[in-house]
Write a protein that holds these residues in place. Structure first.
Motif, PDB file in Angstrom:
ATOM      1  N   UNK A 152    -104.633  25.168  21.399  1.00  0.00           N
ATOM      2  CA  UNK A 152    -103.546  26.130  21.434  1.00  0.00           C
ATOM      3  C   UNK A 152    -103.313  26.342  19.815  1.00  0.00           C
ATOM      4  N   UNK A 153    -103.367  27.734  19.481  1.00  0.00           N
ATOM      5  CA  UNK A 153    -102.749  27.869  18.013  1.00  0.00           C
ATOM      6  C   UNK A 153    -101.782  28.732  18.134  1.00  0.00           C
ATOM      7  N   UNK A 154    -100.251  28.567  17.862  1.00  0.00           N
ATOM      8  CA  UNK A 154     -99.529  29.734  18.188  1.00  0.00           C
ATOM      9  C   UNK A 154     -99.332  30.373  19.604  1.00  0.00           C
ATOM     10  N   UNK A 155     -99.720  31.818  19.742  1.00  0.00           N
ATOM     11  CA  UNK A 155     -99.786  32.414  20.800  1.00  0.00           C
ATOM     12  C   UNK A 155    -101.225  32.561  21.538  1.00  0.00           C
ATOM     13  N   UNK A 156    -102.262  31.852  21.002  1.00  0.00           N
ATOM     14  CA  UNK A 156    -103.587  31.937  21.260  1.00  0.00           C
ATOM     15  C   UNK A 156    -104.156  30.732  21.835  1.00  0.00           C
ATOM     16  N   UNK A 157    -104.719  30.743  22.920  1.00  0.00           N
ATOM     17  CA  UNK A 157    -105.265  29.445  23.812  1.00  0.00           C
ATOM     18  C   UNK A 157    -106.866  29.875  23.596  1.00  0.00           C
TER      19      UNK A 157
ATOM     20  N   UNK B 163     -97.881  24.985  30.686  1.00  0.00           N
ATOM     21  CA  UNK B 163     -97.320  25.143  29.004  1.00  0.00           C
ATOM     22  C   UNK B 163     -97.863  26.248  28.552  1.00  0.00           C
ATOM     23  N   UNK B 164     -98.999  26.817  28.891  1.00  0.00           N
ATOM     24  CA  UNK B 164     -99.921  27.579  28.366  1.00  0.00           C
ATOM     25  C   UNK B 164     -99.988  28.997  28.910  1.00  0.00           C
TER      26      UNK B 164
ATOM     27  N   UNK C  90     -97.712  31.314  28.489  1.00  0.00           N
ATOM     28  CA  UNK C  90     -97.000  32.309  27.739  1.00  0.00           C
ATOM     29  C   UNK C  90     -97.720  32.782  26.507  1.00  0.00           C
ATOM     30  N   UNK C  91     -98.940  32.639  26.557  1.00  0.00           N
ATOM     31  CA  UNK C  91     -99.859  33.016  25.518  1.00  0.00           C
ATOM     32  C   UNK C  91    -100.116  34.310  25.687  1.00  0.00           C
ATOM     33  N   UNK C  92    -100.430  34.736  24.425  1.00  0.00           N
ATOM     34  CA  UNK C  92    -100.655  36.578  24.343  1.00  0.00           C
ATOM     35  C   UNK C  92    -102.313  36.824  24.117  1.00  0.00           C
ATOM     36  N   UNK C  93    -102.832  35.726  23.792  1.00  0.00           N
ATOM     37  CA  UNK C  93    -104.174  35.894  23.441  1.00  0.00           C
ATOM     38  C   UNK C  93    -105.213  34.661  24.127  1.00  0.00           C
ATOM     39  N   UNK C  94    -106.464  34.955  24.449  1.00  0.00           N
ATOM     40  CA  UNK C  94    -107.398  34.088  24.886  1.00  0.00           C
ATOM     41  C   UNK C  94    -108.570  34.196  23.933  1.00  0.00           C
TER      42      UNK C  94
END
Length: 154
Positions: free
Chosen positions: A94-99, A124-125, A127-131
């Motif tokens: 995970x990096x910021x909002x990206x998994x 815990x992941x 809340x990601x915005x991008x995958x």
């Protein structure tokens, strides 16, 4: 005497190399992520039609996030890939909002089809915005994550 000194030096280096390295301690282990992957459905091969639809679009393709009694799952609909797999290995970070999930090794089936790809992810992941996903031996694609369920007839 030189042989004894050389052996002692080599043994010392081996012990240092194999010794406990506190820099790779619990912080890396606690950030490890557990993800499982599954394929569902086998649709008509629409890969040419789907890729043509995405070429002209500036929008990212969508991945749908499901919350099923506290279990979080991402779904990428109708992806052209293998029908199934065994012994899959993935790099997950995970990096910021990206998994990001990169399938680095697996034993795929001989057949290919279009299917929905499901990824069980940790809470815990959620809340990601991008995958970002790189299927086995394929280029990475970045998806925008939106709440599920996916629209009917997608």
């Amino acid at each position: 005497m030189k042989r004894i000194f050389a052996c002692a030096a080599a043994l010392s280096l081996a012990l240092v190399a194999c010794g406990d390295d506190s820099s790779s301690g619990p912080s890396e282990q606690s950030s490890a992520r557990e993800v499982s992957m599954s394929f569902k459905g086998c649709y008509e091969n629409l890969s040419k039609k789907v890729s043509l639809l995405k070429e002209g679009s500036e929008d990212l393709p969508l991945a749908y996030l499901y919350n099923e009694n506290g279990q979080y799952r991402l779904m990428i609909p109708k992806m052209d890939d293998y029908c199934g797999f065994d012994k899959v290995m993935m790099d997950v970070e995970r990096s910021g909002d990206t998994l990001r999930i990169d399938v680095t090794a697996m034993i795929p089936t001989a057949c290919k089809c279009v299917s929905d790809h499901w990824f069980d992810i940790e809470a815990r992941d959620a809340d990601i915005k991008y995958f970002a996903h790189a299927p086995y031996n394929k280029k990475e694609t970045v998806y925008e994550v939106v709440p599920g369920p996916a629209p009917e007839g997608l």
